[in-house]
Design a protein around this motif. Structure first.
Motif, PDB file in Angstrom:
ATOM      1  N   THR A  74       0.836  -1.185   0.000  1.00  0.00           N
ATOM      2  CA  THR A  74       0.000   0.000   0.000  1.00  0.00           C
ATOM      3  C   THR A  74       0.879   1.247   0.000  1.00  0.00           C
ATOM      4  O   THR A  74       2.088   1.173   0.241  1.00  0.00           O
ATOM      5  CB  THR A  74      -0.902   0.033   1.248  1.00  0.00           C
ATOM      6  N   ILE A  75       0.272   2.375  -0.240  1.00  0.00           N
ATOM      7  CA  ILE A  75       1.012   3.639  -0.257  1.00  0.00           C
ATOM      8  C   ILE A  75       1.670   3.880   1.093  1.00  0.00           C
ATOM      9  O   ILE A  75       2.830   4.287   1.161  1.00  0.00           O
ATOM     10  CB  ILE A  75       0.079   4.801  -0.634  1.00  0.00           C
ATOM     11  N   GLU A  76       0.950   3.594   2.181  1.00  0.00           N
ATOM     12  CA  GLU A  76       1.521   3.800   3.509  1.00  0.00           C
ATOM     13  C   GLU A  76       2.725   2.893   3.739  1.00  0.00           C
ATOM     14  O   GLU A  76       3.734   3.319   4.309  1.00  0.00           O
ATOM     15  CB  GLU A  76       0.472   3.553   4.604  1.00  0.00           C
ATOM     16  N   GLU A  77       2.625   1.635   3.296  1.00  0.00           N
ATOM     17  CA  GLU A  77       3.748   0.716   3.448  1.00  0.00           C
ATOM     18  C   GLU A  77       4.948   1.196   2.640  1.00  0.00           C
ATOM     19  O   GLU A  77       6.084   1.139   3.112  1.00  0.00           O
ATOM     20  CB  GLU A  77       3.350  -0.690   2.991  1.00  0.00           C
ATOM     21  N   LEU A  78       4.697   1.663   1.420  1.00  0.00           N
ATOM     22  CA  LEU A  78       5.792   2.169   0.588  1.00  0.00           C
ATOM     23  C   LEU A  78       6.447   3.388   1.228  1.00  0.00           C
ATOM     24  O   LEU A  78       7.674   3.507   1.229  1.00  0.00           O
ATOM     25  CB  LEU A  78       5.296   2.508  -0.812  1.00  0.00           C
ATOM     26  N   GLN A  79       5.640   4.282   1.787  1.00  0.00           N
ATOM     27  CA  GLN A  79       6.201   5.447   2.456  1.00  0.00           C
ATOM     28  C   GLN A  79       7.042   5.038   3.667  1.00  0.00           C
ATOM     29  O   GLN A  79       8.111   5.597   3.898  1.00  0.00           O
ATOM     30  CB  GLN A  79       5.092   6.405   2.876  1.00  0.00           C
ATOM     31  N   ARG A  80       6.583   4.051   4.409  1.00  0.00           N
ATOM     32  CA  ARG A  80       7.337   3.552   5.555  1.00  0.00           C
ATOM     33  C   ARG A  80       8.665   2.951   5.095  1.00  0.00           C
ATOM     34  O   ARG A  80       9.717   3.208   5.685  1.00  0.00           O
ATOM     35  CB  ARG A  80       6.525   2.509   6.323  1.00  0.00           C
ATOM     36  N   MET A  81       8.631   2.164   4.014  1.00  0.00           N
ATOM     37  CA  MET A  81       9.859   1.553   3.514  1.00  0.00           C
ATOM     38  C   MET A  81      10.822   2.609   2.955  1.00  0.00           C
ATOM     39  O   MET A  81      12.033   2.514   3.152  1.00  0.00           O
ATOM     40  CB  MET A  81       9.541   0.512   2.444  1.00  0.00           C
ATOM     41  N   GLU A  82      10.280   3.619   2.274  1.00  0.00           N
ATOM     42  CA  GLU A  82      11.129   4.697   1.770  1.00  0.00           C
ATOM     43  C   GLU A  82      11.799   5.430   2.931  1.00  0.00           C
ATOM     44  O   GLU A  82      12.987   5.744   2.871  1.00  0.00           O
ATOM     45  CB  GLU A  82      10.315   5.673   0.921  1.00  0.00           C
ATOM     46  N   GLU A  90      16.988  -5.243  -0.076  1.00  0.00           N
ATOM     47  CA  GLU A  90      15.543  -5.513  -0.018  1.00  0.00           C
ATOM     48  C   GLU A  90      14.754  -4.217  -0.204  1.00  0.00           C
ATOM     49  O   GLU A  90      13.820  -4.153  -1.003  1.00  0.00           O
ATOM     50  CB  GLU A  90      15.170  -6.159   1.318  1.00  0.00           C
ATOM     51  N   LEU A  91      15.126  -3.193   0.559  1.00  0.00           N
ATOM     52  CA  LEU A  91      14.413  -1.918   0.477  1.00  0.00           C
ATOM     53  C   LEU A  91      14.618  -1.259  -0.884  1.00  0.00           C
ATOM     54  O   LEU A  91      13.683  -0.673  -1.446  1.00  0.00           O
ATOM     55  CB  LEU A  91      14.859  -0.983   1.603  1.00  0.00           C
ATOM     56  N   ALA A  92      15.819  -1.363  -1.442  1.00  0.00           N
ATOM     57  CA  ALA A  92      16.096  -0.773  -2.749  1.00  0.00           C
ATOM     58  C   ALA A  92      15.257  -1.437  -3.830  1.00  0.00           C
ATOM     59  O   ALA A  92      14.784  -0.764  -4.757  1.00  0.00           O
ATOM     60  CB  ALA A  92      17.579  -0.883  -3.080  1.00  0.00           C
ATOM     61  N   SER A  93      15.034  -2.751  -3.724  1.00  0.00           N
ATOM     62  CA  SER A  93      14.203  -3.423  -4.728  1.00  0.00           C
ATOM     63  C   SER A  93      12.730  -3.066  -4.566  1.00  0.00           C
ATOM     64  O   SER A  93      11.974  -3.079  -5.533  1.00  0.00           O
ATOM     65  CB  SER A  93      14.399  -4.937  -4.661  1.00  0.00           C
ATOM     66  N   MET A  94      12.309  -2.707  -3.347  1.00  0.00           N
ATOM     67  CA  MET A  94      10.918  -2.333  -3.111  1.00  0.00           C
ATOM     68  C   MET A  94      10.670  -0.848  -3.390  1.00  0.00           C
ATOM     69  O   MET A  94       9.546  -0.454  -3.646  1.00  0.00           O
ATOM     70  CB  MET A  94      10.532  -2.656  -1.671  1.00  0.00           C
ATOM     71  N   CYS A  95      11.706  -0.043  -3.352  1.00  0.00           N
ATOM     72  CA  CYS A  95      11.599   1.413  -3.561  1.00  0.00           C
ATOM     73  C   CYS A  95      12.601   1.848  -4.636  1.00  0.00           C
ATOM     74  O   CYS A  95      13.494   2.662  -4.364  1.00  0.00           O
ATOM     75  CB  CYS A  95      11.872   2.161  -2.267  1.00  0.00           C
ATOM     76  N   ARG A 140      12.610   3.829  -7.173  1.00  0.00           N
ATOM     77  CA  ARG A 140      12.726   5.221  -7.606  1.00  0.00           C
ATOM     78  C   ARG A 140      13.613   6.051  -6.678  1.00  0.00           C
ATOM     79  O   ARG A 140      14.098   7.104  -7.055  1.00  0.00           O
ATOM     80  CB  ARG A 140      11.355   5.865  -7.757  1.00  0.00           C
ATOM     81  N   MET A 141      13.855   5.540  -5.478  1.00  0.00           N
ATOM     82  CA  MET A 141      14.723   6.261  -4.533  1.00  0.00           C
ATOM     83  C   MET A 141      16.204   6.007  -4.788  1.00  0.00           C
ATOM     84  O   MET A 141      17.043   6.720  -4.264  1.00  0.00           O
ATOM     85  CB  MET A 141      14.389   5.858  -3.093  1.00  0.00           C
ATOM     86  N   VAL A 142      16.524   4.981  -5.568  1.00  0.00           N
ATOM     87  CA  VAL A 142      17.921   4.604  -5.757  1.00  0.00           C
ATOM     88  C   VAL A 142      18.306   4.520  -7.238  1.00  0.00           C
ATOM     89  O   VAL A 142      19.142   3.728  -7.632  1.00  0.00           O
ATOM     90  CB  VAL A 142      18.236   3.271  -5.040  1.00  0.00           C
TER      91      VAL A 142
END
Length: 194
Positions: free
Chosen positions: A122-130, A152-157, A159-161
């Motif tokens: 969800t958007i909230e989960e993505l924001q938490r992971m970012e 793990e976080l880089a593969s889930m987010c 656009r941040m990396v």
């Protein structure tokens, strides 16, 4: 005589997993939309062409059928076996369409679970992971755990990396000062060099 196909590459396997996950998500969303329609009264009323309710399978019943676990590293043959075994377990356990995605999700591990979670987060989960990725730091000099969590976080987010230089900088940012100095002095061009 069975047809022989060319061996699948890791990219092809990941593409097949992605296609299957996308199809499952689409089916689940369609099912949720239909459930919502039935809840608003568009379905049959009690006694009017209602189909008798069949006992649905439970998660415990599904797991008793011994579904194959899949982590995405075994290759094309194991992916195909996982698809076939999961389909077989759905049939044996008489799993309802609406529960198949949730139950199949429970058989995913490792990389395949990370990919799946990235798709359904969800958007909230993505924001938490970012936020976690941005603030991730090495703890107790455990570089292995830090690197694993960073990946793990880089593969889930992603656009941040992106591009790779941003990924390297983000990785270095979380290192302790003494390690950060050593890594920075080597001027790594990609994460493997860092």
């Amino acid at each position: 005589m069975p047809l022989k196909s060319a061996p699948l590459t890791q990219a092809a396997i990941r593409r097949k997993i992605k296609e299957s996950v996308d199809a499952a998500i689409t089916a689940e969303r369609a099912r949720h939309a239909n459930v919502g329609n039935d809840a608003r009264g568009s379905g049959p009323l009690r006694g009017q062409d209602a189909v008798p309710v069949v006992r649905e399978c439970t998660f415990a019943g599904f797991m008793k059928c011994n579904p194959t676990l899949f982590d995405g590293t075994e290759g094309a043959v194991e992916l195909r076996r996982w698809f076939e075994k999961t389909k077989s377990v759905f049939g044996i356990s008489e799993c309802a369409e609406g529960k198949k995605v949730k139950f199949a999700d429970a058989t995913l591990q490792g990389h395949s679970l990370t990919c799946w979670n990235a798709k359904v987060a969800t958007i909230e989960e993505l924001q938490r992971m970012e936020h976690e990725l941005w603030n991730l730091k090495v703890k107790e000099y455990n570089i292995v755990a830090y690197t694993q969590r960073f990946n793990e976080l880089a593969s889930m987010c992603p656009r941040m990396v992106e591009p790779e230089r941003v990924k390297v900088d983000a990785y270095i940012r979380g290192l302790t000062n003494n390690i950060k100095g050593e890594v920075t002095s080597s001027k790594p061009a990609n994460l493997n060099e860092a």
